[in-house]
Write a protein that holds these residues in place. Sequence first.
Motif, PDB file in Angstrom:
ATOM      1  N   PRO A 189       1.139  -1.512   0.434  1.00 32.72           N
ATOM      2  CA  PRO A 189       0.127   0.081   0.082  1.00 32.72           C
ATOM      3  C   PRO A 189       0.898   1.044  -0.026  1.00 32.72           C
ATOM      4  O   PRO A 189       2.161   0.945   0.383  1.00 32.72           O
ATOM      5  CB  PRO A 189      -1.110  -0.303   1.228  1.00 32.72           C
ATOM      6  CG  PRO A 189      -0.266  -0.692   1.854  1.00 32.72           C
ATOM      7  CD  PRO A 189       0.630  -2.263   0.898  1.00 32.72           C
ATOM      8  N   PRO A 190       0.122   2.006  -0.582  1.00 30.39           N
ATOM      9  CA  PRO A 190       1.494   3.527  -0.223  1.00 30.39           C
ATOM     10  C   PRO A 190       1.508   4.326   0.366  1.00 30.39           C
ATOM     11  O   PRO A 190       1.291   3.708   1.976  1.00 30.39           O
ATOM     12  CB  PRO A 190       0.115   4.429  -1.208  1.00 30.39           C
ATOM     13  CG  PRO A 190      -1.404   3.595  -0.960  1.00 30.39           C
ATOM     14  CD  PRO A 190      -1.122   2.578  -1.206  1.00 30.39           C
ATOM     15  N   ALA A 191       3.044   4.437   1.530  1.00 27.13           N
ATOM     16  CA  ALA A 191       3.228   5.279   2.500  1.00 27.13           C
ATOM     17  C   ALA A 191       2.085   6.322   2.325  1.00 27.13           C
ATOM     18  O   ALA A 191       1.913   7.089   2.010  1.00 27.13           O
ATOM     19  CB  ALA A 191       5.019   5.695   2.202  1.00 27.13           C
ATOM     20  N   PRO A 192       1.962   6.512   4.061  1.00 26.49           N
ATOM     21  CA  PRO A 192       1.163   8.052   4.789  1.00 26.49           C
ATOM     22  C   PRO A 192       2.366   8.849   4.367  1.00 26.49           C
ATOM     23  O   PRO A 192       3.157   8.754   3.608  1.00 26.49           O
ATOM     24  CB  PRO A 192       1.518   7.293   6.187  1.00 26.49           C
ATOM     25  CG  PRO A 192       3.009   6.403   6.020  1.00 26.49           C
ATOM     26  CD  PRO A 192       2.741   5.880   5.137  1.00 26.49           C
ATOM     27  N   PRO A 193       0.803  10.093   3.991  1.00 33.23           N
ATOM     28  CA  PRO A 193       1.391  11.510   3.911  1.00 33.23           C
ATOM     29  C   PRO A 193       2.836  11.879   4.496  1.00 33.23           C
ATOM     30  O   PRO A 193       3.217  11.266   5.989  1.00 33.23           O
ATOM     31  CB  PRO A 193      -0.044  12.620   4.500  1.00 33.23           C
ATOM     32  CG  PRO A 193      -1.541  11.086   4.367  1.00 33.23           C
ATOM     33  CD  PRO A 193      -0.028   9.931   4.662  1.00 33.23           C
ATOM     34  N   ALA A 194       3.724  12.968   4.053  1.00 36.34           N
ATOM     35  CA  ALA A 194       4.754  12.926   4.513  1.00 36.34           C
ATOM     36  C   ALA A 194       4.645  13.925   5.995  1.00 36.34           C
ATOM     37  O   ALA A 194       5.187  15.454   6.163  1.00 36.34           O
ATOM     38  CB  ALA A 194       5.821  14.168   3.312  1.00 36.34           C
ATOM     39  N   ALA A 195       3.187  14.132   6.551  1.00 35.44           N
ATOM     40  CA  ALA A 195       3.212  14.746   7.570  1.00 35.44           C
ATOM     41  C   ALA A 195       3.977  14.706   8.576  1.00 35.44           C
ATOM     42  O   ALA A 195       4.279  15.798   9.730  1.00 35.44           O
ATOM     43  CB  ALA A 195       1.513  14.569   8.364  1.00 35.44           C
ATOM     44  N   GLU A 196       4.192  13.681   8.918  1.00 36.31           N
ATOM     45  CA  GLU A 196       5.447  12.876  10.337  1.00 36.31           C
ATOM     46  C   GLU A 196       7.272  13.881  10.160  1.00 36.31           C
ATOM     47  O   GLU A 196       7.667  13.740  10.559  1.00 36.31           O
ATOM     48  CB  GLU A 196       5.371  11.598   9.768  1.00 36.31           C
ATOM     49  CG  GLU A 196       3.771  10.677  10.333  1.00 36.31           C
ATOM     50  CD  GLU A 196       3.910   9.731  10.650  1.00 36.31           C
ATOM     51  OE1 GLU A 196       4.910   8.402   9.755  1.00 36.31           O
ATOM     52  OE2 GLU A 196       3.223   9.005  10.515  1.00 36.31           O
TER      53      GLU A 196
END
Length: 100
Positions: free
Chosen positions: A82-89
């Motif tokens: 699955p795609p990586a989570p958003p880059a907010a982290e």
Amino acid sequence: MRRILILSLCALALAACEKKPPPIESVESLVANPQRLKELREACKADHAKVGDAQCNAVSEATRRRFLGSGQSPYAGDPVKPPAPPAAESAPPASSAPKD
């Protein structure tokens, strides 16, 4: 008094003779017997009220299972991640900002 007793016995006898609905064939038995499934599917189309909701629901579920199978996709073990989570982290935390 005797008439009341006789009438009540007649009423009880009529109530006991009430027609019971025919047993409903299970989804599994219909999946295993395609000829019977076809007969019941046609009967449900012709007179749904006579066959009954419960039996027609079992017929539709059996038809769905025969068409779709077990519902498991042959691609269930697909190696695509699955795609990586958003880059907010990746933003720096507010506490590490330089102080003036």
